[in-house]
Design a protein around this motif. Structure first.
Motif, mmCIF file in Angstrom:
data_model
loop_
_atom_site.group_PDB
_atom_site.id
_atom_site.type_symbol
_atom_site.label_atom_id
_atom_site.label_comp_id
_atom_site.label_asym_id
_atom_site.label_seq_id
_atom_site.Cartn_x
_atom_site.Cartn_y
_atom_site.Cartn_z
ATOM 1 N N PRO A 1 0.802 -1.225 0.000
ATOM 2 C CA PRO A 1 0.000 0.000 0.000
ATOM 3 C C PRO A 1 0.833 1.272 0.000
ATOM 4 O O PRO A 1 0.405 2.290 -0.558
ATOM 5 N N GLU A 2 2.021 1.233 0.616
ATOM 6 C CA GLU A 2 2.867 2.425 0.625
ATOM 7 C C GLU A 2 3.374 2.743 -0.786
ATOM 8 O O GLU A 2 3.425 3.910 -1.188
ATOM 9 N N ILE A 3 3.752 1.702 -1.518
ATOM 10 C CA ILE A 3 4.228 1.904 -2.885
ATOM 11 C C ILE A 3 3.074 2.285 -3.802
ATOM 12 O O ILE A 3 3.238 3.086 -4.731
ATOM 13 N N GLN A 4 1.901 1.717 -3.572
ATOM 14 C CA GLN A 4 0.736 2.065 -4.383
ATOM 15 C C GLN A 4 0.507 3.572 -4.412
ATOM 16 O O GLN A 4 0.162 4.144 -5.451
ATOM 17 N N GLU A 5 0.714 4.221 -3.279
ATOM 18 C CA GLU A 5 0.464 5.655 -3.179
ATOM 19 C C GLU A 5 1.447 6.489 -3.990
ATOM 20 O O GLU A 5 1.141 7.613 -4.390
ATOM 21 N N ILE A 6 2.640 5.953 -4.219
ATOM 22 C CA ILE A 6 3.656 6.745 -4.906
ATOM 23 C C ILE A 6 3.956 6.223 -6.314
ATOM 24 O O ILE A 6 4.952 6.613 -6.921
ATOM 25 N N VAL A 7 3.100 5.338 -6.829
ATOM 26 C CA VAL A 7 3.286 4.830 -8.191
ATOM 27 C C VAL A 7 3.408 5.964 -9.208
ATOM 28 O O VAL A 7 4.289 5.916 -10.087
ATOM 29 N N PRO A 8 2.571 7.011 -9.151
ATOM 30 C CA PRO A 8 2.726 8.102 -10.129
ATOM 31 C C PRO A 8 4.111 8.742 -10.092
ATOM 32 O O PRO A 8 4.660 9.107 -11.143
ATOM 33 N N ILE A 9 4.694 8.854 -8.909
ATOM 34 C CA ILE A 9 6.035 9.445 -8.780
ATOM 35 C C ILE A 9 7.084 8.511 -9.378
ATOM 36 O O ILE A 9 8.033 8.953 -10.041
ATOM 37 N N LEU A 10 6.929 7.212 -9.158
ATOM 38 C CA LEU A 10 7.848 6.245 -9.743
ATOM 39 C C LEU A 10 7.775 6.273 -11.266
ATOM 40 O O LEU A 10 8.812 6.258 -11.950
ATOM 41 N N LEU A 11 6.569 6.345 -11.800
ATOM 42 C CA LEU A 11 6.401 6.374 -13.253
ATOM 43 C C LEU A 11 6.988 7.644 -13.850
ATOM 44 O O LEU A 11 7.576 7.626 -14.934
ATOM 45 N N GLU A 12 6.845 8.770 -13.156
ATOM 46 C CA GLU A 12 7.438 10.023 -13.630
ATOM 47 C C GLU A 12 8.958 9.904 -13.704
ATOM 48 O O GLU A 12 9.585 10.380 -14.658
ATOM 49 N N ALA A 13 9.554 9.250 -12.695
ATOM 50 C CA ALA A 13 11.010 9.088 -12.688
ATOM 51 C C ALA A 13 11.476 8.175 -13.817
ATOM 52 O O ALA A 13 12.553 8.384 -14.389
ATOM 53 N N LEU A 14 10.681 7.176 -14.148
ATOM 54 C CA LEU A 14 11.042 6.279 -15.245
ATOM 55 C C LEU A 14 10.907 6.979 -16.594
ATOM 56 O O LEU A 14 11.686 6.719 -17.519
#
Length: 325
Positions: free
Chosen positions: A109-122
């Protein structure tokens, strides 16, 4: 993609006969597979039961497929990332959609919340990597990090080691050091070949703080996964410990070796100390070799604290000797 049986498949080049010819289709096939692995019951019914005829195996099917997906993601995601810079906009969009679908099956759940940030970095690593790393460091994890989470996190960390910013490289090492207590070790194993070179480079960084964080990360990795997973690491550290070219390299290697020995435990300390002591006492070796081994007396006490007390006498003697003009 080659179907090996009703319940297993692989995307490895060594297993499917079409090889790179199939790669352009991955971005189209993967979203459908991911939806099957997820919890979307309607899609699972139509695609999983009707098209794949697996209704009688629903529970076992999802479990086995999820494991297969976890094994494939370290190979799939890098290919999707390269697609993001394709000259055709539709191919870029398909790659981005596939990565979003990977994010949709993340269970942490912690990673779910920041998926958009991870995708932006990729998608925009030159501008978004540092922000993403800081977000990861600021996140308080209370759940295990699953394989789909790692598939999005690790490429960001790998990219960070190429960054010119000292702070970015330091954050990457901190995240790697933390990761080994938060996830299943077998899920991390596929990433070692791309992570270790970055950590080695950071261990020899001119900035002492970067070297310290990288050394602790190596120690945490070895403690979590065992010495057998890092067969080339100890020989490389010992070789760099006696580097003729740079005292910075020797210092980084001494700190890294100390943390790695700390990760292996006090028995490993007692096993290597006779060699360290005897080498530091020799008068017939090159100064840079002697210097590297004497540096071990600086870092080992910090790692082992009370367990190092039996060697304090030799430590003080060699430190005084090394400071003489």
């Amino acid at each position: 993609m080659k179907l090996k049986s009703k319940f297993s498949f692989t995307l490895s080049h060594s297993h499917y006969p079409t090889g790179r010819v199939f790669e352009p289709y991955i971005v189209n096939v993967l979203p459908h597979l991911l939806l099957c692995f997820g919890d979307n019951s309607t899609y699972k019914k139509t695609l999983g039961e009707r098209k794949l005829a697996l209704s009688s195996y629903s529970g076992r099917w999802r479990t086995v497929r999820q494991k297969q997906l976890s094994a494939c993601l370290p190979s799939i995601v890098p290919k999707l990332i390269t697609v993001l810079s394709d000259s055709h906009i539709k191919v870029q969009q398909a790659g981005a959609d596939a990565l979003r679908n990977i994010g949709s099956v993340i269970r942490n759940p912690e990673i779910q919340e920041i998926v958009p940030i991870l995708l932006e970095a990729l998608q925009d690593p030159s501008k978004k990597t540092a922000t993403c790393l800081q977000t990861l460091l600021d996140t308080q994890f209370v759940h295990f990090i699953d394989a789909p989470s790692l598939a999005l996190i690790m490429p960001v960390v790998q990219r960070a080691y190429l960054d010119r910013s000292t702070e970015t490289r330091k954050m990457a090492a901190q995240i790697i050091g933390n990761m080994y207590s938060l996830t299943d070790q077998k899920d991390l194993t596929p990433y070692l070949p791309t992570i270790i070179p970055g950590l080695k480079s950071s261990l020899l960084d001119p900035v002492p703080e970067v070297r310290s964080v990288s050394a602790r990360a190596l120690g945490a990795m070895v403690k979590g996964m065992g010495e057998s997973s890092f067969e080339d690491l100890l020989p490389w550290l010992k070789q760099t410990l006696t580097s003729e070219s740079s005292s910075v390299d020797r210092s980084g290697a001494a700190q890294g070796l100390s943390e790695v020995v700390g990760g292996l435990g006090v028995e490993k300390l007692h096993k290597i100390m006779p060699e360290i002591i005897s080498t530091a006492e020799r008068t017939d070796i090159a100064p840079h070799v002697k210097d590297g081994y004497i540096m071990m007396f600086i870092y080992l006490p910090v790692v082992f604290t009370q367990d190092f007390t039996v060697y304090i006498g030799q430590s003080i003697t060699h430190s005084e000797t090394s400071n003489k003009p």
